[in-house]
Design a protein around this motif. Sequence first.
Motif, PDB file in Angstrom:
ATOM      1  N   GLU A   1      33.292  44.267  43.751  1.00  0.00           N
ATOM      2  CA  GLU A   1      32.278  45.110  43.119  1.00  0.00           C
ATOM      3  C   GLU A   1      32.035  46.355  43.943  1.00  0.00           C
ATOM      4  OE1 GLU A   1      29.238  42.376  40.599  1.00  0.00           O
ATOM      5  OE2 GLU A   1      28.447  43.548  42.246  1.00  0.00           O
TER       6      GLU A   1
ATOM      7  N   TYR B   1      37.478  46.844  38.091  1.00  0.00           N
ATOM      8  CA  TYR B   1      36.900  46.248  36.882  1.00  0.00           C
ATOM      9  C   TYR B   1      37.879  45.284  36.221  1.00  0.00           C
ATOM     10  CZ  TYR B   1      34.735  46.000  32.270  1.00  0.00           C
ATOM     11  OH  TYR B   1      34.160  45.550  31.106  1.00  0.00           O
TER      12      TYR B   1
ATOM     13  N   ARG C   1      26.053  45.163  49.786  1.00  0.00           N
ATOM     14  CA  ARG C   1      27.391  44.612  49.667  1.00  0.00           C
ATOM     15  C   ARG C   1      28.300  45.575  48.904  1.00  0.00           C
ATOM     16  NH1 ARG C   1      26.678  40.262  46.144  1.00  0.00           N
ATOM     17  NH2 ARG C   1      27.907  41.439  44.662  1.00  0.00           N
TER      18      ARG C   1
ATOM     19  N   ASP D   1      32.324  39.327  45.178  1.00  0.00           N
ATOM     20  CA  ASP D   1      31.726  39.723  46.448  1.00  0.00           C
ATOM     21  C   ASP D   1      32.519  40.819  47.140  1.00  0.00           C
ATOM     22  OD1 ASP D   1      29.582  38.188  46.269  1.00  0.00           O
ATOM     23  OD2 ASP D   1      30.192  36.671  47.729  1.00  0.00           O
TER      24      ASP D   1
ATOM     25  N   ASN E   1      47.288  44.300  34.266  1.00  0.00           N
ATOM     26  CA  ASN E   1      47.880  43.134  33.618  1.00  0.00           C
ATOM     27  C   ASN E   1      49.168  42.704  34.304  1.00  0.00           C
ATOM     28  OD1 ASN E   1      46.650  41.681  31.554  1.00  0.00           O
ATOM     29  ND2 ASN E   1      46.708  43.454  30.203  1.00  0.00           N
TER      30      ASN E   1
ATOM     31  N   MET F   1      45.832  31.066  44.265  1.00  0.00           N
ATOM     32  CA  MET F   1      45.181  31.860  43.228  1.00  0.00           C
ATOM     33  C   MET F   1      44.725  33.172  43.869  1.00  0.00           C
ATOM     34  SD  MET F   1      42.721  30.510  40.309  1.00  0.00           S
ATOM     35  CE  MET F   1      41.573  29.659  41.306  1.00  0.00           C
TER      36      MET F   1
ATOM     37  N   LEU G   1      27.703  50.577  36.388  1.00  0.00           N
ATOM     38  CA  LEU G   1      28.026  50.163  35.022  1.00  0.00           C
ATOM     39  C   LEU G   1      27.152  48.982  34.600  1.00  0.00           C
ATOM     40  CD1 LEU G   1      30.296  50.533  32.748  1.00  0.00           C
ATOM     41  CD2 LEU G   1      31.184  48.433  33.701  1.00  0.00           C
ATOM     42  N   LYS G   2      27.007  48.008  35.496  1.00  0.00           N
ATOM     43  CA  LYS G   2      26.276  46.791  35.164  1.00  0.00           C
ATOM     44  C   LYS G   2      24.788  47.041  34.984  1.00  0.00           C
ATOM     45  CE  LYS G   2      28.604  42.746  37.051  1.00  0.00           C
ATOM     46  NZ  LYS G   2      28.600  41.891  38.227  1.00  0.00           N
TER      47      LYS G   2
ATOM     48  N   SER H   1      48.057  41.059  37.585  1.00  0.00           N
ATOM     49  CA  SER H   1      47.457  39.724  37.494  1.00  0.00           C
ATOM     50  C   SER H   1      48.463  38.706  36.971  1.00  0.00           C
ATOM     51  CB  SER H   1      46.181  39.731  36.652  1.00  0.00           C
ATOM     52  OG  SER H   1      46.474  40.030  35.324  1.00  0.00           O
ATOM     53  N   THR H   2      49.427  39.168  36.165  1.00  0.00           N
ATOM     54  CA  THR H   2      50.464  38.229  35.725  1.00  0.00           C
ATOM     55  C   THR H   2      51.377  37.849  36.890  1.00  0.00           C
ATOM     56  OG1 THR H   2      50.404  39.318  33.594  1.00  0.00           O
ATOM     57  CG2 THR H   2      52.220  37.823  33.975  1.00  0.00           C
TER      58      THR H   2
ATOM     59  N   ILE I   1      48.790  31.786  38.888  1.00  0.00           N
ATOM     60  CA  ILE I   1      49.234  30.523  39.496  1.00  0.00           C
ATOM     61  C   ILE I   1      50.175  29.763  38.588  1.00  0.00           C
ATOM     62  CG2 ILE I   1      47.400  30.047  41.167  1.00  0.00           C
ATOM     63  CD1 ILE I   1      46.170  28.246  39.026  1.00  0.00           C
ATOM     64  N   ASP I   2      50.177  30.077  37.278  1.00  0.00           N
ATOM     65  CA  ASP I   2      51.212  29.391  36.518  1.00  0.00           C
ATOM     66  C   ASP I   2      52.386  30.318  36.278  1.00  0.00           C
ATOM     67  OD1 ASP I   2      48.482  28.208  35.133  1.00  0.00           O
ATOM     68  OD2 ASP I   2      49.072  30.146  34.295  1.00  0.00           O
TER      69      ASP I   2
ATOM     70  N   ASN J   1      36.706  39.412  39.079  1.00  0.00           N
ATOM     71  CA  ASN J   1      36.157  38.285  38.328  1.00  0.00           C
ATOM     72  C   ASN J   1      35.088  37.643  39.192  1.00  0.00           C
ATOM     73  OD1 ASN J   1      37.440  36.343  40.108  1.00  0.00           O
ATOM     74  ND2 ASN J   1      39.334  36.936  39.085  1.00  0.00           N
ATOM     75  N   GLY J   2      34.432  36.629  38.666  1.00  0.00           N
ATOM     76  CA  GLY J   2      33.332  36.018  39.388  1.00  0.00           C
ATOM     77  C   GLY J   2      33.715  35.577  40.795  1.00  0.00           C
ATOM     78  N   MET J   3      34.957  35.157  40.957  1.00  0.00           N
ATOM     79  CA  MET J   3      35.336  34.582  42.243  1.00  0.00           C
ATOM     80  C   MET J   3      35.558  35.629  43.316  1.00  0.00           C
ATOM     81  SD  MET J   3      37.908  31.780  40.734  1.00  0.00           S
ATOM     82  CE  MET J   3      38.138  30.781  42.174  1.00  0.00           C
TER      83      MET J   3
END
Lengths: 324, 613
Positions: free
Chosen positions: A274, A262, A92, A271, A148, A176, A281-282, A151-152, A156-157, A266-268
């Motif tokens: 990465e 990086y 993947r 997939d 930053n 999102m 790194l991990k 992502s800002t 969503i808010d 995030n987790g979501m």
Amino acid sequence: MRSDASVQGTVPHTAAVRSSGARLFFKRLFKQKSLICMSVPFVIWIFVFKYVPLWGWMIAFQHYRPNMGMFDQEWVGWSQFRFLFEDDSFLRVIRNTFAMAVIKLVLGFVTAITLAVLLNELRIAMFKRTVQTISYLPHFISWVVAANIISTSLSIDGGIVNQVLMWLHLIDKPIMWLGVGHYFWGILGISEVWKDVGWNTIVYLAAMTMIDPSQYEAAEIDGAGRFQRILRVTLPGLRPVIVILLIMNLGSILETGFEPQYLMGNGMNADFSENLEIFVLKYGISMGNFSLATAAGIFKTVISFILLFSANHIAKRVGDERLF
Amino acid sequence: MSGYQVSAGVLNCKCLQKRLTNYLERGTKHLDQKKLGTLALIVATAASLAACSGGNGNNGSGSSASSSESAGSGSPSASASASETASSSPAADKTPVTFTYFNANSQVPDIDSNKTEIGKALEDQTGVNFKMQFPVGDVNTKIGTMIASGDYPDVLAPDTAIDKILDAKAFIPLEDLIDQYGPNIKRVYEPYYNLMKQADGHIYFLPFSPVVGDYIPNPTIDQGAFFIQRRVLKEFNYPKIKTLDEYFDLIKKYNDAHKDDKLTGFTSLTYDWRTMGIFNPPMHLAGYPNDGDVIVDMQTHAADVYSNDDVTKRWLKKLNEVNNEGLYDQSSFVNNYDQYLAKISSGKVLGFFDYGWQADQAIQNIKKSGNDDLDYMPLPIVFDQNTKDQYLDPPSFVDNRGVGITTSAKDPVRIIQFFDNMLKEENQVMIQWGFKGETYEVNDKGRYYRTPEEIEMLKDNAKQQSIGFTYFNYSWPMYGGGSTLSDGNSFNAGRQPEVAQASFTEGDKLILSKYGVQTFSELFAKPDDRPWYPAWSISIEQGSPAEIFQQKSKDVKLKYFPKLVLAKPDQFDAIWNEYLDAFNKLDVKGFEDTLTKSIADKIAKVTGGSSGN
């Protein structure tokens, strides 16, 4: 090889050629001494920073522990590579790396060339310079800040992207963006373009100044319009630069970067976000497994090497400019 | 048996030290105070060496005897000959020197320690200044690169990356240095030596939790809890809530009544390593303290990974329900730590689960705003009415966090002397309480307290930094939290009843009285005895299958938990099964076995039973 072959040939003749060849060589060497002197530091630089580290590749075949000497390590053969290729997520990660690389390459080239051509057509110097400066600016923002900002804006808010889309009634509730894996490549591609498009135009703008203005005049006299001039004069004039840059970029295609993935990953969206660097790194650096990190590095180098040579070979076959 | 011997040794040391110091004080009145102090220290060190090395009969005891003799005579040569053994003459002691200290425990601005008041005072005593550096971003990466380059700061507190540092042999063994230069270190840490020793028998770092004297529990909650905004409780006349359902019902009722305020019902922190906000609640809700990835059975002491258990399903299902009602903050899964803190500081979040120390910055910001309605109340929420909550930490010794001296350190002796000096009781008081008359007062009974003005002043983070509390009251060799000073005062200012009572705001006092308690921790059940606690501090070998399991399970959880929470309710079970498939592919059994074994080992070490096996 060559000297072997010539030894088998007519002996006296070869000797004469050889001595004169050597003499010629030293003569030329002496003549170009200033050039040689100038290039020596760079050869040393390349040797020290690009060749010397290669011996560290040994680590990939060891179970490396930093506190022990290089030769006291435990040798483990190919097991680090086996760990890489047997890991479910590795495939993947490779897919993500290639996808992001291709997106970056294609988008990067198309947008930079387009913008360069458009800038070149501008008549008002003041406007042209303003546009150029503005488009360069994001290049100098570090990824930490840029991520930053991105992502800002995508939040969503109250993120601006969602606000605008809501206002236009294109969506009825905020999306999102960074939470949906499928969007990640696109977001990354656009971010990279935003950040680097201005910077990338520089080399093309420089190349355009090299195109002989008489070609444009001739085309104009022949009745070519503005678009025709771009198509028939500007783009063919850029072709050598484009091909060379393409070959060079193919060599580093697997360097898809580390910071944006990086910082925005995030987790979501893991997939899709990465890539090879994050994997290394991990499982390599974060776990103190430098051997694995090195093995992944070797893998990357081998792939890049193959890509670079095939691209160069293809360029040679189609009779274009090439790197070597 | 061995425990008894050690404590007897300590007694001997103390007696001898006292007698020798008395003797010295009588004999050397003409020396000035500082010199006297140093001499006393040297002799005490030597004496403790002699006493504690016991029957070894090495030359250490011999030389110490001679040095104490010459020191006792009070001649000018005394200090010189003593310094040969202890190599700490007053002149050499105070040459200004700057060391580097990388502290991975907190994220605050870098600073020279002597720029703070406490650091300045310590520099005046020892001549040592520290260039203190703190991580930006991922600690493991930072430490990983340090290891790769072999270039360390002089002093290092690697936090979660400590196993890597030990594995790379980046710390130097400390026992000999402590024996030679650290009587105070020995006094504080010796009872814990058994737990501090690594597999090879050496001590490489000094943990932060050696309790000295009686243990005083924390009156406020710095550990895990479900936090709820006080206005919610107020609106419904301070109901007693115990279960997760009641907790969310209350939040829902409040939110329904205030639709226009655009409030956030519940948020979680899921960023980087700070994923406890979403990973850990099942364990707490089921009535267990924070043992990390596992629940440890009270009888069998078997470790059980709970992420694939029903408790986790129940927790996520509840969140899914809450999300479906529009109460869950979806950006929880994309926010970083700063964004999370900003969100809570905004006062628009009705509830969250977190550890007090992690959310503290945000809560302090709200306290500073002065609006008590927006402040939070920590509650011990559990799944069922009959579950006993276990949020409070049992008294424990965290043996895998600490500060050590690295192999790059230029002058370990000066550093260990600095550490030792720090552990003198008067310096421990300074580090926690500050300066008498400025940040604390002493009443005629000898009790320490703070005036309301001092408490108010210390609420300011900038003030905390300029005095140096931020930089010194943790991450150094220290008395553990909850320790008692020899005069009976609490070591932590916050745990002194006088301070705790005075530092409660009017709102705090009101809400506490509504629930009929004196302190916040009274609402929580007393912790049961758990000799292995905390299981998260058990070190796991670098690159071992257990460590790979930890990384992979974290990846799987981070991938599926958001999906599970944000899914449409009817899809929840399908995704849960998908998640179970992915999770159970990992070596869960192997990880549990590794931990069960380590827990058994730790229990043996702590209870002292079969440590010889």
